[in-house]
Design a protein around this motif. Structure first.
Motif, PDB file in Angstrom:
ATOM      1  N   LEU A 121      -8.537  -3.448   2.094  1.00  0.00           N
ATOM      2  CA  LEU A 121      -9.229  -3.244   0.820  1.00  0.00           C
ATOM      3  C   LEU A 121     -10.570  -3.976   0.778  1.00  0.00           C
ATOM      4  CD1 LEU A 121      -8.599  -1.645  -1.715  1.00  0.00           C
ATOM      5  CD2 LEU A 121      -7.606  -3.713  -2.714  1.00  0.00           C
ATOM      6  N   HIS A 150      -9.676   2.432  -4.908  1.00  0.00           N
ATOM      7  CA  HIS A 150      -9.596   1.054  -4.417  1.00  0.00           C
ATOM      8  C   HIS A 150      -9.006   0.138  -5.490  1.00  0.00           C
ATOM      9  CE1 HIS A 150     -13.265   2.461  -1.906  1.00  0.00           C
ATOM     10  NE2 HIS A 150     -12.133   2.733  -1.269  1.00  0.00           N
ATOM     11  N   ARG A 199      -1.767  -1.962  -7.245  1.00  0.00           N
ATOM     12  CA  ARG A 199      -0.454  -1.733  -6.621  1.00  0.00           C
ATOM     13  C   ARG A 199       0.013  -3.005  -5.898  1.00  0.00           C
ATOM     14  NH1 ARG A 199       2.792   2.543  -4.655  1.00  0.00           N
ATOM     15  NH2 ARG A 199       4.035   1.913  -2.846  1.00  0.00           N
ATOM     16  N   MET A 200      -0.926  -3.714  -5.286  1.00  0.00           N
ATOM     17  CA  MET A 200      -0.570  -4.966  -4.615  1.00  0.00           C
ATOM     18  C   MET A 200      -0.043  -5.992  -5.619  1.00  0.00           C
ATOM     19  SD  MET A 200      -3.586  -5.464  -1.791  1.00  0.00           S
ATOM     20  CE  MET A 200      -4.246  -4.030  -0.941  1.00  0.00           C
ATOM     21  N   LEU A 219       0.848  -1.194   0.000  1.00  0.00           N
ATOM     22  CA  LEU A 219       0.000   0.000   0.000  1.00  0.00           C
ATOM     23  C   LEU A 219       0.881   1.240   0.000  1.00  0.00           C
ATOM     24  CD1 LEU A 219      -2.895  -0.718   2.556  1.00  0.00           C
ATOM     25  CD2 LEU A 219      -3.067  -0.552   0.068  1.00  0.00           C
ATOM     26  N   GLU A 220       0.359   2.296  -0.601  1.00  0.00           N
ATOM     27  CA  GLU A 220       1.094   3.552  -0.618  1.00  0.00           C
ATOM     28  C   GLU A 220       1.206   4.118   0.790  1.00  0.00           C
ATOM     29  OE1 GLU A 220       0.879   7.916  -2.872  1.00  0.00           O
ATOM     30  OE2 GLU A 220      -0.505   6.298  -3.401  1.00  0.00           O
ATOM     31  N   GLN A 259      -1.541   6.318   2.816  1.00  0.00           N
ATOM     32  CA  GLN A 259      -2.752   6.413   2.008  1.00  0.00           C
ATOM     33  C   GLN A 259      -3.980   6.103   2.861  1.00  0.00           C
ATOM     34  OE1 GLN A 259      -2.999   3.623  -1.235  1.00  0.00           O
ATOM     35  NE2 GLN A 259      -4.616   4.764  -2.280  1.00  0.00           N
ATOM     36  N   SER A 318      -3.029  -5.536   4.109  1.00  0.00           N
ATOM     37  CA  SER A 318      -3.458  -4.687   2.993  1.00  0.00           C
ATOM     38  C   SER A 318      -4.726  -5.213   2.335  1.00  0.00           C
ATOM     39  CB  SER A 318      -2.334  -4.590   1.954  1.00  0.00           C
ATOM     40  OG  SER A 318      -1.149  -4.090   2.536  1.00  0.00           O
ATOM     41  N   ALA A 337      -5.321   0.729  -5.684  1.00  0.00           N
ATOM     42  CA  ALA A 337      -4.637   0.103  -4.558  1.00  0.00           C
ATOM     43  C   ALA A 337      -4.473  -1.401  -4.782  1.00  0.00           C
ATOM     44  CB  ALA A 337      -5.405   0.364  -3.259  1.00  0.00           C
TER      45      ALA A 337
END
Length: 237
Positions: A178, A189, A195-196, A122-123, A126, A174, A192
């Motif tokens: 979500l 969402h 990104r994972m 995760l950023e 965030q 994470s 995110a």
């Protein structure tokens, strides 16, 4: 899957061998005997149409396999190597469980094979919010963070990420964060979740080691972030 990990961890610590048997159209019901007179214990794990058999006594294992063969058509798949998308490899350090093949397929289907990997799932800092939170606190959904036209795409992706946490505990927090927004996911969402996938792409073969040494000591880690969740105002770290 928790049962699978528990059985594999026990076999790794005790030094037992694990075999996989495919039983055609069989649904077994019965009690597991923890102690058998004259034999070391054997564990039979039933999962769909496959059996995982772990044993410390060669004769008991052969007897168990013969009893199953009398009642069901079966195929001996040998030592456990691949089960429900999970790869198993054994060494003197223990048994490594990984989902490399599953991870590579997830990366490919997400179209992120050539994307730059990330070092965190995760950023940093965030704050993901729900539609209800935006309407009551932010006076509406922020510009550019609209509700997805096809929410099922995000839901399916998060479902796949949830399955890979079986061997990737580093993704568990994470993914559960979500998962709270899957009834009405927004663009943030989905970003995110992607990104994972990029985080997985950094080390798709990373897995979970069930050590062969003594693991009776339970180690836990905790941290207090004093209400980092903007929705519940609770510490979630």
């Amino acid at each position: 899957m928790v049962t699978v990990r528990s059985v594999v961890a026990l076999a790794a610590y005790e030094g037992w061998y694990i075999y996989q048997i495919n039983v055609h159209n069989a649904f077994l019901n019965g009690d597991l005997l923890e102690e058998l007179v004259g034999y070391d214990p054997v564990i039979v794990l039933v999962y769909v149409d496959d059996l995982i058999v772990t044993r410390s006594n060669q004769k008991l294992f052969c007897d168990t396999r013969q009893e199953i063969q009398k009642k069901f058509k079966m195929k001996d798949l040998g030592e456990l190597k691949f089960f429900l998308g999970i790869e198993f490899s054994r060494s003197n350090k223990g048994i490594l469980m990984s989902q490399r093949k599953y991870a590579l397929e997830l990366i490919s289907k997400s179209g992120l094979g050539g994307a730059k990997p990330t070092c965190t799932p995760l950023e940093m800092n965030q704050k993901l919010t729900s539609i209800q939170y935006d309407e009551h606190i932010n006076n509406g959904i922020p510009e550019g963070d609209t509700i997805l036209a096809d929410i099922t795409k995000c839901q399916r992706l998060v479902g796949k990420l949830l399955y890979i946490t079986m061997t990737r505990p580093d993704l568990a927090f994470s993914v559960q964060v979500l998962s709270q927004f899957m009834h009405c996911p927004k663009k943030s969402h989905m970003e995110a979740a992607l990104r994972m996938v990029r985080y997985i792409n950094e080390a798709p073969g990373l897995g979970l080691l069930m050590p062969a040494n003594d693991t009776n000591k339970l180690t836990a880690y905790c941290d207090s972030n004093w209400g980092a969740c903007v929705v519940t105002r609770r510490s979630v770290t």
